[in-house]
Write a protein that holds these residues in place. Structure first.
Motif, short mmCIF file in Angstrom:
data_model
loop_
_atom_site.label_atom_id
_atom_site.label_comp_id
_atom_site.label_asym_id
_atom_site.label_seq_id
_atom_site.Cartn_x
_atom_site.Cartn_y
_atom_site.Cartn_z
N UNK A 426 -67.44 33.86 -20.57
CA UNK A 426 -65.88 33.77 -20.81
C UNK A 426 -65.75 34.45 -22.10
N UNK A 427 -66.74 34.06 -23.19
CA UNK A 427 -66.32 34.85 -24.30
C UNK A 427 -66.38 36.27 -24.55
N UNK A 428 -67.31 36.81 -23.76
CA UNK A 428 -67.53 38.34 -23.75
C UNK A 428 -66.33 38.75 -23.14
N UNK A 429 -65.76 38.20 -22.01
CA UNK A 429 -64.63 38.78 -21.22
C UNK A 429 -63.43 38.76 -22.02
N UNK A 430 -63.26 37.70 -22.88
CA UNK A 430 -62.26 37.59 -23.99
C UNK A 430 -62.22 38.58 -24.99
N UNK A 431 -63.49 38.96 -25.37
CA UNK A 431 -63.82 39.96 -26.49
C UNK A 431 -63.43 41.35 -25.81
N UNK A 432 -63.95 41.67 -24.44
CA UNK A 432 -63.51 42.88 -23.91
C UNK A 432 -61.98 42.95 -23.80
N UNK A 433 -61.29 42.19 -23.33
CA UNK A 433 -59.91 42.05 -23.41
C UNK A 433 -59.11 42.64 -24.47
N UNK A 434 -59.97 41.89 -25.70
CA UNK A 434 -59.13 42.18 -27.07
C UNK A 434 -59.79 43.71 -27.75
N UNK A 435 -60.73 44.41 -27.15
CA UNK A 435 -61.38 45.27 -27.73
C UNK A 435 -61.35 46.54 -26.82
N UNK A 436 -61.19 46.39 -25.66
CA UNK A 436 -61.28 47.57 -24.60
C UNK A 436 -60.01 47.89 -23.67
N UNK A 437 -59.88 48.90 -23.09
CA UNK A 437 -58.80 48.98 -22.27
C UNK A 437 -58.98 49.96 -21.40
N UNK A 438 -58.13 50.07 -20.05
CA UNK A 438 -58.43 51.19 -19.02
C UNK A 438 -59.66 50.67 -18.21
N UNK A 439 -60.55 52.12 -18.19
CA UNK A 439 -61.68 51.93 -17.23
C UNK A 439 -62.85 51.41 -17.90
N UNK A 440 -62.97 51.24 -19.31
CA UNK A 440 -63.80 50.64 -20.27
C UNK A 440 -63.50 49.11 -19.92
N UNK A 441 -62.50 48.54 -19.55
CA UNK A 441 -62.30 47.17 -19.63
C UNK A 441 -62.66 46.76 -18.31
N UNK A 442 -62.06 47.60 -17.28
CA UNK A 442 -62.57 47.35 -15.78
C UNK A 442 -64.04 47.27 -15.60
N UNK A 443 -64.79 48.17 -16.40
CA UNK A 443 -66.47 48.15 -16.15
C UNK A 443 -66.91 46.92 -16.79
N UNK A 444 -66.50 46.80 -18.02
CA UNK A 444 -67.04 45.57 -18.50
C UNK A 444 -66.90 44.29 -17.85
N UNK A 445 -65.65 44.14 -17.58
CA UNK A 445 -65.30 42.73 -16.85
C UNK A 445 -66.18 42.69 -15.40
N UNK A 446 -66.30 43.97 -14.77
CA UNK A 446 -67.06 43.93 -13.56
C UNK A 446 -68.56 43.54 -13.99
N UNK A 447 -69.18 44.04 -14.75
CA UNK A 447 -70.43 43.70 -15.07
C UNK A 447 -70.61 43.14 -16.36
#
Length: 808
Positions: A426-447
């Motif tokens: 949950x923490x890393x998903x929150x971090x990704x949403x606040x630091x990534x966008x587009x395809x990078x965010x989708x990839x991070x949330x997928x794995x």
């Protein structure tokens, strides 16, 4: 287990005990003997003076239950503060916290125990007419005190601030026009010493002043096996200056300035039941844990194993001006006061020295939890009163009161990262949403696992995360009050009073995660739960008092009263403030009290008895909430409670040299109706009716004896002995299904204290040998939680000291 006492200690114990037996276990101060010689045959006890009704009266004239400790009793107890003196008043109990701000007094089983900075105490504390915003301000050292009055039951028609359970009224000594002074120092075992110096005298014909300074230091009585140092000691110093200006018989102006600093490595929680957190430590308790529903508490435990020192730093400053002006048949009083209190606490929260080092996840590995909290209180109060002169059948006190308190608190918790419930994802998903966008965010949330590993982020016991809460509160209170009597006849009078109160309380709370990735930790909520909240509440109240008083003659009086008490609204504003639960207003606490009493006073004997019942609606207390799977306590309107019982106290001049003083209180403080927390699922909460309120022992009594021996030589002998008994009591509310934690039941105990003093040259010089807890009875004052933590005080073991006092 503690080591056996030395032969010297046992010899001193035998000597003091023998002295007590030979002197009928008593003691009387030289000052009391001198006063006795000056008094006439009719006023030894009849003129015990109190100001609990805002006028100078004899104790036996006051139609309410009030206990008085005068300066002689306070000096004879050799107690440093209210924690030591509360045992002499059977209706009062003390809850010891890890810091002064978290400690509290209860009267007749009722008090407020809370970590919230947006809540008021049920027991008001007043010093020289000034109401303190937090009871902890009065738990500092007591020095130069004239008397302490404990008023039991609701108060408000006489005091500036309302109180639903009682008032502790502390009065310090006025300066004298004769030049006087004293120096007093005392030394105790374990390298404890205290010093006090007082000088008083007239500066002009109408201006007198006094200055009191004190210093105290104590290494501590708890062994920290982590670093081989002592803890639970103190280092304190303070000064009080008083100026009294009396240009005429009808004008009195008093100015008081006080400063106080304390640096206490107190108060470490002791592991008195096995915690399992470090079973190989030298500080493990000698205990079998909880067996057949009974806690085997190691009351002899005096060791901790802490790598972070619990410490409290206090800084006080106080200024007040009281003006009393008599015009005709009335006296007008103004009290203007400003007080500041800075309190900083350092708290060991994992209670072990091996936490936070492992690269394994919690809770398989010991976790770290360390706290740092700084708080500042600034208060201003103004009180105006008019008092009639007792010349006619109708007499009264009426007044206006204003009180403002601002408080700011910053609290940081540093703790091991927590991932036992998938919190890292949950923490890393929150971090990704606040630091990534587009395809990078989708990839991070997928794995998330791959993304987490790519950043080198883990969540183990040695990954320390933190969060900080910034909190503030403001209280505004103004009131109009009046209290009066009307004589229906020479012996019968009506008692009445009324009060109007307007309360406002507001708060802000902002919590932020200090962790780059917003990870959660043990007691550290994730960045997704950062808060930025505020709220306020305003309430008004009208309360009153009505009663009758009848003088039976020969120093006897009976009375009966009905009175209402009130404590204002609040919020549960603390570190882990949850907007969903804690933003709700905690409604005012209101009480209805019924009391009948009998008082008798003669030259040799004073006897007071009271029967009472108080019903409290909307009792503000720390309530259990297990709604998220982890049980915590939060301040709520827990329900309705009642307290009822009987109290007796007496003073008896058995001979010209022997005085006996004692008191007993039998009190049943119980839950009448319990409010289940809104967050608790239906069926998971049951009624708690008939169960005990915390810190309400059913039975408590004290007996002290003072004996004065005047010799034909150049010295006199002063002997004092006191015994205090406290019944078993629960230190916590029952859980949501009405069950008490066995660990929360504190055993009963009885303490025997004594002193033997020699005075020379009309008491110009005195040396006293002091013995605390002669029978070496160990006890705990508080169960702090986690099924193993307790507060065991300094006075829970035998120790000795010596005191020297010189007067000029």
């Amino acid at each position: 287990m503690r080591a056996k006492k030395s032969v010297l200690s046992l010899a001193v114990t035998l000597a003091i005990t023998t002295g007590l037996a030979l002197s009928t276990q008593a003691h009387a101060q030289q000052e009391q003997a001198e006063q006795q010689a000056e008094q006439n045959d009719n006023d030894k006890f009849e003129k015990i003076v109190v100001t609990s009704q805002k006028r100078t009266q004899s104790l036996n004239e006051v139609p309410l239950a009030v206990s008085v400790l005068n300066s002689d009793q306070i000096d004879s107890a050799f107690a440093n503060n209210m924690e030591g003196l509360q045992s002499l008043v059977p209706s009062v109990s003390f809850r010891k916290g890890t810091t002064t701000r978290n400690s509290a007094l209860t009267v007749r089983g009722i008090g407020t125990i809370s970590f919230s900075i947006a809540a008021e105490p049920s027991v008001a504390t007043v010093v020289d007419g000034v109401v303190l915003g937090r009871s902890g301000q009065a738990f500092a050292d007591l020095y130069d005190v004239s008397r302490i009055e404990v008023l039991r039951g609701p108060q408000g028609t006489l005091f500036g601030k309302n109180a639903s359970a009682g008032v502790v009224n502390i009065t310090t000594k006025d300066p004298s026009y004769d030049t006087t002074g004293s120096v007093e120092t005392s030394f105790y075992q374990d390298n404890e010493y205290r010093f006090k110096g007082v000088v008083s005298g007239g500066l002009t014909d109408d201006l007198a002043a006094s200055l009191t300074v004190f210093k105290g230091k104590f290494d501590g009585y708890i062994d920290n096996v982590y670093n081989n140092e002592k803890v639970n000691g103190y280092d304190r110093e303070g000064a009080r200056a008083v100026f009294k200006y009396e240009p005429s018989d009808d004008l009195n102006v008093k100015f008081i300035a006080e400063f106080y600093n304390a640096d206490d490595d107190c108060c470490a929680d002791l592991e008195a039941l096995p915690s399992g957190r470090n079973p190989d430590s030298q500080a493990v308790p000698d205990s079998n844990g909880i067996v057949d529903g009974v806690a085997d508490i190691d009351l002899d435990q005096r060791k901790v194993d802490h790598d972070y020192e619990s410490r409290t730093i206090d800084e006080h400053s106080a200024f007040s001006v009281q003006v009393d002006k008599t015009i005709g048949d009335y006296t007008y009083t103004s009290i203007t006061a400003q007080r500041s209190w800075d309190n900083t606490e350092y708290r060991e929260g994992d209670f072990t020295s091996i936490a936070g080092d492992s690269n394994e996840p919690v809770f398989g590995a010991p976790f770290q939890l360390h706290d740092l909290g700084a708080q500042q209180w600034d208060q201003f109060s103004q009180e105006f009163r008019v008092t009639s002169n007792l010349a006619g059948p109708f007499n009264y006190v009426a007044g206006l009161f204003y009180w403002n308190m601002d408080s700011q608190r910053n609290f940081t918790r540093e703790a091991s990262c927590q991932n036992n419930g998938g919190q890292l994802d949950a923490a890393m998903a929150f971090y990704a949403q606040n630091n990534l966008s587009g395809a990078e965010l989708d990839a991070a949330l997928a794995d998330l696992d791959t993304y987490t590993q790519s950043l080198g982020v883990s969540c183990n016991a040695n990954d320390i995360v933190s969060a900080t809460a910034y909190m503030s509160t403001e209280f505004n209170n103004w009131a109009a009050f009046a209290d009066g009597t009307y004589d229906l006849s020479e012996d019968l009078r009506v008692l009445f009073g009324i009060r109007y109160t307007d309360d406002e309380v507001s708060y802000t709370h902002r919590r932020i995660s200090n962790d780059e990735f917003g990870r959660t930790g043990v007691g550290v909520r994730p960045a997704t739960l950062n808060t930025d909240e505020s709220g306020s509440a305003e309430e008004t109240n009208v309360s009153g008092r009505l009663g009758m008083q009848y003088d039976l003659g020969d120093g006897q009086m009976v009375y009966g009263t009905y009175s209402q008490g009130y404590k204002g609204p609040g919020f549960n504003v603390y570190y882990n403030f949850n907007p969903d639960n804690d933003s709700r207003e905690i409604s005012p606490e209101e009480s209805d009290a019924y009391e009948i009493g009998y008082k008798y006073a003669s030259r040799e004997f004073v006897f007071n008895m009271a029967l009472f019942r108080t019903e409290i609606e909307g009792f503000q207390a720390n309530n259990f909430d297990c709604s998220d799977g982890t049980c915590i306590t939060r301040l709520t309107n827990a329900g309705d409670v009642s307290t009822q019982g009987a109290e007796v106290d007496f003073m008896w001049a058995a001979t010209d040299s022997l005085t006996l003083t004692g008191g007993i209180a039998y009190i049943k403080a119980e839950i009448d109706e319990f409010n289940c927390p809104a967050e608790v699922a239906a069926g998971s909460c049951t009624d708690r009716s008939g169960l005990d309120v915390p810190f309400s022992p059913d039975l408590k009594y004290s007996l002290s004896a003072d004996y004065y021996i005047e010799t034909e030589h150049d010295f006199n002998i002063h002997i004092n002995g006191s015994y205090i008994y406290t019944d078993e009591q629960y230190s916590d509310l029952p859980n949501n299904v009405g069950e008490f934690n066995p660990a929360a039941l504190l055993p009963d105990y009885g303490i025997l204290n004594a002193s033997v003093g020699l005075s020379f040259k009309d008491d110009a010089f005195r040396v006293s040998l002091i013995a605390k807890n002669l029978t070496d009875e160990s006890y705990a004052t508080t169960y702090s939680g986690d099924n193993f933590r307790y507060q065991i005080p300094r006075d829970a073991e035998r120790y000795f000291g010596v005191s020297f006092k010189a007067r000029f």
